[in-house]
Motif scaffolding. Sequence first.
Motif, mmCIF file in Angstrom:
data_model
loop_
_atom_site.group_PDB
_atom_site.id
_atom_site.type_symbol
_atom_site.label_atom_id
_atom_site.label_comp_id
_atom_site.label_asym_id
_atom_site.label_seq_id
_atom_site.Cartn_x
_atom_site.Cartn_y
_atom_site.Cartn_z
ATOM 1 N N GLU A 11 0.835 -1.212 0.000
ATOM 2 C CA GLU A 11 0.000 0.000 0.000
ATOM 3 C C GLU A 11 0.866 1.257 0.000
ATOM 4 N N GLY A 12 1.888 1.283 0.848
ATOM 5 C CA GLY A 12 2.771 2.443 0.917
ATOM 6 C C GLY A 12 3.557 2.658 -0.360
ATOM 7 N N LEU A 13 4.045 1.567 -0.949
ATOM 8 C CA LEU A 13 4.792 1.676 -2.195
ATOM 9 C C LEU A 13 3.880 2.155 -3.325
ATOM 10 N N ALA A 14 2.663 1.628 -3.358
ATOM 11 C CA ALA A 14 1.706 2.038 -4.392
ATOM 12 C C ALA A 14 1.447 3.541 -4.299
ATOM 13 N N LYS A 15 1.284 4.033 -3.090
ATOM 14 C CA LYS A 15 1.042 5.464 -2.900
ATOM 15 C C LYS A 15 2.259 6.278 -3.331
ATOM 16 N N ALA A 16 3.444 5.837 -2.961
ATOM 17 C CA ALA A 16 4.674 6.554 -3.306
ATOM 18 C C ALA A 16 4.899 6.593 -4.817
ATOM 19 N N LEU A 17 4.559 5.512 -5.497
ATOM 20 C CA LEU A 17 4.793 5.427 -6.944
ATOM 21 C C LEU A 17 3.579 5.844 -7.765
ATOM 22 N N GLN A 18 2.499 6.235 -7.083
ATOM 23 C CA GLN A 18 1.243 6.620 -7.728
ATOM 24 C C GLN A 18 0.722 5.510 -8.637
ATOM 25 N N LYS A 19 0.694 4.305 -8.074
ATOM 26 C CA LYS A 19 0.147 3.139 -8.753
ATOM 27 C C LYS A 19 -0.880 2.495 -7.837
ATOM 28 N N THR A 20 -1.610 1.526 -8.348
ATOM 29 C CA THR A 20 -2.541 0.796 -7.502
ATOM 30 C C THR A 20 -1.816 -0.394 -6.872
ATOM 31 N N PRO A 21 -2.296 -0.844 -5.721
ATOM 32 C CA PRO A 21 -1.684 -2.028 -5.116
ATOM 33 C C PRO A 21 -1.699 -3.237 -6.047
ATOM 34 N N SER A 22 -2.750 -3.398 -6.843
ATOM 35 C CA SER A 22 -2.804 -4.548 -7.751
ATOM 36 C C SER A 22 -1.710 -4.458 -8.817
ATOM 37 N N THR A 23 -1.376 -3.242 -9.242
ATOM 38 C CA THR A 23 -0.278 -3.066 -10.204
ATOM 39 C C THR A 23 1.050 -3.449 -9.566
ATOM 40 N N ILE A 24 1.238 -3.081 -8.300
ATOM 41 C CA ILE A 24 2.468 -3.445 -7.596
ATOM 42 C C ILE A 24 2.586 -4.963 -7.520
ATOM 43 N N TYR A 25 1.508 -5.642 -7.139
ATOM 44 C CA TYR A 25 1.529 -7.110 -7.071
ATOM 45 C C TYR A 25 1.876 -7.719 -8.431
ATOM 46 N N MET A 26 1.286 -7.154 -9.489
ATOM 47 C CA MET A 26 1.552 -7.671 -10.823
ATOM 48 C C MET A 26 3.019 -7.433 -11.210
ATOM 49 N N ASP A 27 3.523 -6.234 -10.917
ATOM 50 C CA ASP A 27 4.906 -5.912 -11.259
ATOM 51 C C ASP A 27 5.905 -6.767 -10.487
ATOM 52 N N VAL A 28 5.582 -7.126 -9.257
ATOM 53 C CA VAL A 28 6.476 -7.977 -8.459
ATOM 54 C C VAL A 28 6.720 -9.293 -9.171
ATOM 55 N N SER A 29 5.675 -9.860 -9.763
ATOM 56 C CA SER A 29 5.832 -11.160 -10.410
ATOM 57 C C SER A 29 6.235 -11.062 -11.881
ATOM 58 N N ARG A 30 5.775 -10.037 -12.581
ATOM 59 C CA ARG A 30 6.033 -9.959 -14.021
ATOM 60 C C ARG A 30 7.180 -9.034 -14.412
ATOM 61 N N ARG A 31 7.351 -7.935 -13.667
ATOM 62 C CA ARG A 31 8.370 -6.945 -14.017
ATOM 63 C C ARG A 31 9.078 -6.424 -12.768
ATOM 64 N N PRO A 32 9.773 -7.280 -12.036
ATOM 65 C CA PRO A 32 10.404 -6.825 -10.788
ATOM 66 C C PRO A 32 11.445 -5.729 -11.002
ATOM 67 N N GLU A 33 12.004 -5.640 -12.201
ATOM 68 C CA GLU A 33 12.997 -4.599 -12.477
ATOM 69 C C GLU A 33 12.365 -3.206 -12.525
ATOM 70 N N SER A 34 11.037 -3.139 -12.604
ATOM 71 C CA SER A 34 10.345 -1.854 -12.646
ATOM 72 C C SER A 34 10.036 -1.310 -11.256
ATOM 73 N N LEU A 35 10.493 -2.014 -10.226
ATOM 74 C CA LEU A 35 10.256 -1.605 -8.842
ATOM 75 C C LEU A 35 11.573 -1.454 -8.093
ATOM 76 N N PRO A 36 11.545 -0.713 -6.984
ATOM 77 C CA PRO A 36 12.755 -0.629 -6.156
ATOM 78 C C PRO A 36 13.113 -2.008 -5.605
ATOM 79 N N PRO A 37 14.354 -2.201 -5.180
ATOM 80 C CA PRO A 37 14.747 -3.503 -4.621
ATOM 81 C C PRO A 37 13.983 -3.806 -3.324
ATOM 82 N N ARG A 38 13.495 -5.040 -3.233
ATOM 83 C CA ARG A 38 12.722 -5.470 -2.059
ATOM 84 C C ARG A 38 13.638 -5.848 -0.912
ATOM 85 N N LEU A 39 13.069 -5.790 0.271
ATOM 86 C CA LEU A 39 13.737 -6.288 1.465
ATOM 87 C C LEU A 39 13.255 -7.728 1.646
#
Length: 73
Positions: A11-39
């Motif tokens: 939720e926090g990452l979605a807000k920071a990147l101005q995306k929806t949480p569902s987009t973040i979930y999708m990007d984690v599995s399909r395009r992880p390079e489009s997101l900051p590095p995870r902990l």
Amino acid sequence: MNREIETIGVEGLAKALQKTPSTIYMDVSRRPESLPPRLLIPNSNRLVWRVKDVADWMEERKQKPVGRPRRAA
């Protein structure tokens, strides 16, 4: 020395990147390079990012020109 690390979830990452949480979930599995590095937390499936890593990643992206250069007028 036990320092507390400030983290955010989907939720926090979605807000920071101005995306929806569902987009973040999708990007984690399909395009992880489009997101900051995870902990990565051992033995956990939680999606967590360090606030500092997200801020650094966003600053790095802001400085890079995007798109084709424009012709001088």
